[in-house]
Scaffold this active site. Structure first.
Site, PDB file in Angstrom:
ATOM      1  CB  SER A 146      10.328   7.678   3.179  1.00  0.00           C
ATOM      2  OG  SER A 146      11.607   7.083   3.005  1.00  0.00           O
ATOM      3  CE1 TYR A 159       8.720   6.356  -1.703  1.00  0.00           C
ATOM      4  CE2 TYR A 159      10.948   6.486  -0.816  1.00  0.00           C
ATOM      5  CZ  TYR A 159       9.609   6.166  -0.658  1.00  0.00           C
ATOM      6  OH  TYR A 159       9.167   5.668   0.545  1.00  0.00           O
TER       7      TYR A 159
END
Length: 264
Positions: A146, A159
């Site tokens: 990401s 995350y």
């Protein structure tokens, strides 16, 4: 124009293949002739996808309903495919999700489950399928990280940390394996029109709505980077600009900018 069928006869394994990026990866691989192993928790959506892939592209499919967020999943899945006589040439480690909000306000069990799926299970799957690839001197592994991997992101603290692991892990493996015929590539998307935000319950911010990309082009960019042997790719020029500008920014400023961009 005839479709390129350079992957015809090869088996590709896509994790989290019941929705989002997983569906797109499966379609794009099938377009090039690859047979598909679809792995995720929910069998129903994958069976429907498998039928569509067979009808549209004439490829073989194999559906594995499996809970990926637990220890031992790499060996178990590899053993199940060995019994079917399936040798995986392409691994798309796509499974993962985010937990949104202040860290102390999130259930610890949920955060640990996310860490298991995003890091530990990804590592186990990579280990299980990397070894036979290296032994035969061919194979490709795509790890989905990401853009959050490049900086600390308040409200996505754990995350982003898991995706930083994926990014560094993948880049290191690229160097380790490139001399053995195995390509490892890391795809680091920005916000994309999948179900990602719905899982943690975040309402898209103005910034996220401005830079949001459609999932199929992002998946295509990731696979093209894999085919061409790239180490890492950030899809979309705005996302790439963000990643580049972070190199010039003090980490304290990065955190403050990330905090501002996560607010509605």
């Amino acid at each position: 124009m005839a479709r390129q069928q350079d992957l015809k006869g090869q088996w590709a394994l896509v994790t989290s293949a019941s929705s989002g990026f997983g569906v797109d990866f499966a379609h794009l691989l099938a377009e090039r002739g690859a047979n598909l192993v679809l792995a995720a928790r929910s069998a129903g959506p994958m069976e429907a996808l498998a039928a569509l892939l067979r009808a549209t592209h004439g490829v073989r499919t194999h559906v594995v309903a499996i809970e990926l967020a637990r220890g031992g999943v790499g060996v178990e899945l590899k053993d199940r495919l060995d019994k079917e006589g399936i040798d995986v040439e392409i691994l798309v480690n796509n499974a993962g999700y985010g937990v949104f909000g202040p860290f102390m306000e999130q259930p610890l069990a949920r955060t640990l489950d996310m860490m298991q799926l995003n890091m530990a299970s990804l590592t186990e799957l990579t280990h299980a399928f990397e070894s036979p690839m290296a032994a035969r001197g061919s194979g490709k592994i795509l790890l989905v990280a990401s853009i959050g991997a490049i900086q600390a992101t308040p409200t996505y603290a754990a995350y982003s940390a898991t995706k930083a692991f994926v990014l560094l892990f993948g880049e290191a493996l690229h160097e380790e394996l490139k001399g053995r015929g195995v390509t490892v590539t890391v795809l680091s998307p920005g916000i994309t029109a999948t179900g990602f935000l719905a899982v943690p319950g975040q309402r898209a911010t103005l910034y996220q709505r401005m830079v949001m990309m459609q999932s199929r082009p992002v998946a295509r960019i990731g696979l093209q980077a894999l085919y061409s042997g790239r180490t890492s790719i950030v899809p979309g020029w705005l996302n790439a600009l963000t990643a580049w500008s972070n190199r010039l920014m003090p980490r304290m400023v990065q955190r403050k900018v990330a905090t501002a961009l996560m607010k509605n």
